[in-house]
Design an enzyme around this catalytic site. Structure first.
Site, PDB file in Angstrom:
ATOM      1  N   ARG A  38       1.077  -1.608   0.262  1.00  0.00           N
ATOM      2  CA  ARG A  38      -0.057   0.121   0.540  1.00  0.00           C
ATOM      3  C   ARG A  38       0.896   1.256   0.232  1.00  0.00           C
ATOM      4  O   ARG A  38       2.127   1.599   0.238  1.00  0.00           O
ATOM      5  CB  ARG A  38      -0.690   0.034   1.314  1.00  0.00           C
ATOM      6  CG  ARG A  38      -1.728  -0.975   1.907  1.00  0.00           C
ATOM      7  CD  ARG A  38      -2.855  -1.157   2.428  1.00  0.00           C
ATOM      8  NE  ARG A  38      -2.122  -1.995   3.472  1.00  0.00           N
ATOM      9  CZ  ARG A  38      -3.008  -1.984   4.719  1.00  0.00           C
ATOM     10  NH1 ARG A  38      -4.012  -2.154   5.321  1.00  0.00           N
ATOM     11  NH2 ARG A  38      -1.533  -2.852   5.374  1.00  0.00           N
ATOM     12  N   LYS A  98       1.716   1.642   7.269  1.00  0.00           N
ATOM     13  CA  LYS A  98       2.350   0.913   8.830  1.00  0.00           C
ATOM     14  C   LYS A  98       3.547   1.863   9.611  1.00  0.00           C
ATOM     15  O   LYS A  98       3.733   2.268   8.898  1.00  0.00           O
ATOM     16  CB  LYS A  98       2.987  -0.372   8.096  1.00  0.00           C
ATOM     17  CG  LYS A  98       2.091  -0.952   7.014  1.00  0.00           C
ATOM     18  CD  LYS A  98       0.511  -1.426   7.852  1.00  0.00           C
ATOM     19  CE  LYS A  98       1.025  -2.911   8.662  1.00  0.00           C
ATOM     20  NZ  LYS A  98      -0.042  -3.417   9.472  1.00  0.00           N
ATOM     21  N   TYR A 117      -0.961   4.209  11.152  1.00  0.00           N
ATOM     22  CA  TYR A 117      -1.020   2.823  11.773  1.00  0.00           C
ATOM     23  C   TYR A 117      -0.505   2.942  12.840  1.00  0.00           C
ATOM     24  O   TYR A 117       0.867   2.408  12.150  1.00  0.00           O
ATOM     25  CB  TYR A 117      -1.440   2.011  11.012  1.00  0.00           C
ATOM     26  CG  TYR A 117      -3.282   1.971  10.447  1.00  0.00           C
ATOM     27  CD1 TYR A 117      -3.771   2.195  10.857  1.00  0.00           C
ATOM     28  CD2 TYR A 117      -2.882   1.855   9.142  1.00  0.00           C
ATOM     29  CE1 TYR A 117      -5.032   2.164  10.892  1.00  0.00           C
ATOM     30  CE2 TYR A 117      -4.118   1.618   8.262  1.00  0.00           C
ATOM     31  CZ  TYR A 117      -5.102   1.856   8.794  1.00  0.00           C
ATOM     32  OH  TYR A 117      -6.370   1.863   8.200  1.00  0.00           O
ATOM     33  N   HIS A 119      -0.051   1.438  16.403  1.00  0.00           N
ATOM     34  CA  HIS A 119      -1.190   0.186  17.280  1.00  0.00           C
ATOM     35  C   HIS A 119       0.281   0.302  18.181  1.00  0.00           C
ATOM     36  O   HIS A 119       1.091  -0.375  18.527  1.00  0.00           O
ATOM     37  CB  HIS A 119      -0.853  -0.905  16.492  1.00  0.00           C
ATOM     38  CG  HIS A 119      -1.990  -1.449  15.742  1.00  0.00           C
ATOM     39  ND1 HIS A 119      -3.413  -1.339  15.862  1.00  0.00           N
ATOM     40  CD2 HIS A 119      -2.287  -1.273  13.634  1.00  0.00           C
ATOM     41  CE1 HIS A 119      -4.212  -1.039  14.832  1.00  0.00           C
ATOM     42  NE2 HIS A 119      -3.254  -0.990  14.203  1.00  0.00           N
ATOM     43  N   GLU A 141      -5.661   4.317  13.942  1.00  0.00           N
ATOM     44  CA  GLU A 141      -6.295   3.566  14.283  1.00  0.00           C
ATOM     45  C   GLU A 141      -7.089   3.871  15.787  1.00  0.00           C
ATOM     46  O   GLU A 141      -8.160   3.162  16.040  1.00  0.00           O
ATOM     47  CB  GLU A 141      -5.529   2.295  14.932  1.00  0.00           C
ATOM     48  CG  GLU A 141      -4.937   2.209  16.245  1.00  0.00           C
ATOM     49  CD  GLU A 141      -3.218   2.885  15.804  1.00  0.00           C
ATOM     50  OE1 GLU A 141      -3.247   2.908  16.050  1.00  0.00           O
ATOM     51  OE2 GLU A 141      -2.869   3.220  14.659  1.00  0.00           O
ATOM     52  N   ASP A 293      -4.006  -9.369  14.375  1.00  0.00           N
ATOM     53  CA  ASP A 293      -2.688  -8.041  14.728  1.00  0.00           C
ATOM     54  C   ASP A 293      -3.630  -7.388  16.483  1.00  0.00           C
ATOM     55  O   ASP A 293      -2.135  -6.309  17.037  1.00  0.00           O
ATOM     56  CB  ASP A 293      -3.508  -7.434  13.171  1.00  0.00           C
ATOM     57  CG  ASP A 293      -4.648  -6.664  13.669  1.00  0.00           C
ATOM     58  OD1 ASP A 293      -5.725  -7.159  13.978  1.00  0.00           O
ATOM     59  OD2 ASP A 293      -4.790  -5.564  12.947  1.00  0.00           O
TER      60      ASP A 293
END
Length: 394
Positions: A38, A98, A117, A119, A141, A293
């Site tokens: 992506r 990412k 993102y 996380h 997120e 994930d």
């Protein structure tokens, strides 16, 4: 334009243009995480930012995995740079898909805005590296609307939910080790049974796809209000079941394909299927755990990659690719950037402090500022102090 025409290296403070627009230099590096195709900005997005008076620099070949060659970006007013180091060094705001991985950590710097993102709660080394860098981290997120919807996570959940069925259907084929069942059946033969754990975005999209193929679909959830809503809107071959430990044990016995679609935002997913439960299933049953994930909702699940997506435990096939949308990057990039671009335009146009002051959903995306954690879930995960983001917006 030629890269040499940029003033300063790296750029310092934003300059005013037309007295109202803050002009910002936005950088889009190529994703370097394995199996990640992506890109964080499409040529259409680059054009909108350029036309709003911002400068966009894109690393060479950043969009190729999603079908966007460099000439598309140049036609949209962006400048192509040869190396990631140049992109990171110039940019005031970095847009990614990412989280930055170890080779990228030294490129982050104090005062730089990172929009991607993250996380964080699942990754202490990443959190420590971002804290040490002094960069401002806004995480896709955790951007959250007043309804509780996560607008920048939703499009990827939609992709993963729909993809879960086509992947599951593939691994149900005998040569792949599956039961040898066609999900839709044929006249005179019962269709396959799909069990979906969780009636959220992932579960709803998975149910639509499975129902469209003609499967018998069961959605389990503990939210009765949600089950009533789904019962009203889903096709007749989709059935709602209230989720209990007993009901799950019963349903898995004759399910051909099981989709794990449970999400508790920012927290580890609950384990709904245990190792012991696998003994209740027929050999060749397929589990696709989309929640992998966040730790997964199946006890025996461990993350896999697109190159090596499945493994078998007690005769049950586990598909647990942690970045499923990365497998269909053309669709995923367009879906993601449709959602992120309005926020990026706001961050670039107003600067992050004003943009977050004006937009409560975006403000919840701010996870780190200048070495301080500003998001409760991240602070709790690592027993760190949580600062109020408002302290930095004043």
């Amino acid at each position: 334009g030629n890269a040499d025409t940029f003033s300063g290296f790296p750029r310092s403070k934003p300059t005013k243009r037309n007295n109202s627009e803050i002009q910002m230099l936005i950088g889009v590096p190529k994703e370097i995480k394995p199996d990640e195709y992506r890109v964080a900005l499409t040529p259409a997005g680059a054009e909108m930012l350029s036309q709003a008076g911002h400068e966009v620099v894109v690393e060479k070949d950043a969009g190729v995995g999603s079908g966007f060659t460099d000439d598309f970006y140049e036609g949209a007013g962006a400048t192509i740079l040869d190396t990631a180091d140049e992109v990171w060094a110039k940019a005031e705001m970095i847009m990614k898909v990412k989280e930055p991985i170890a080779p990228e950590w030294p490129r982050m710097r104090k005062g730089q805005l990172l929009f991607t993102y993250f996380h964080f709660a699942a990754d202490q080394p990443l959190t420590d590296a971002c804290v040490a860098s002094g960069a401002t981290a806004i995480a896709y997120e955790t951007v959250e609307l007043s309804t509780g919807e996560l607008p920048l996570l939703t499009p990827m959940s939609e992709v993963a939910g729909r993809m879960a069925i086509q992947e599951g259907a593939k691994y149900l084929e005998k040569p792949q080790g599956g039961l040898g069942v066609l999900l839709g059946g044929v006249p005179g033969v019962l269709p396959g049974k799909v069990l979906i754990l969780g009636g959220g975005v992932v579960g709803t999209q998975a149910a639509k796809m499975a129902a469209g193929l003609g499967a018998r679909v069961h959605i389990m959830d503990i939210n009765l209000e949600r089950l009533r809503y789904l019962d009203d809107t889903m096709p007749a071959n989709v059935h709602m079941l209230y989720s209990t430990r007993y009901a799950i044990r019963k349903q898995i016995q004759d399910s051909d394909l099981i989709i794990g679609a449970v999400l508790i935002p920012g927290a580890k997913a609950p384990s709904l299927i245990t190792r012991e439960d696998l003994g209740q299933m027929r050999p060749g049953t397929v589990i696709v755990d989309v929640a992998v994930d966040q730790g997964g909702c199946v006890e025996t699940v461990k993350p896999t990659t697109h190159h090596d997506p499945v493994y078998t435990v007690d005769g049950v096939i586990h598909y647990a690719v942690a970045n499923m949308p990365g497998g269909v990057p053309r669709t995923s990039t367009l879906a993601l950037t449709n959602a992120t671009l309005p926020y990026a335009m706001s961050l670039a146009g107003k600067g992050w402090k004003q943009a977050c002051s004006d937009n409560a959903a975006l403000k919840l995306g701010v996870n780190l500022v200048d070495g301080h954690v500003t998001y409760r879930g991240v602070a709790d995960a690592f027993d760190m102090e949580c600062r109020n983001v408002d302290d930095f917006l004043a």
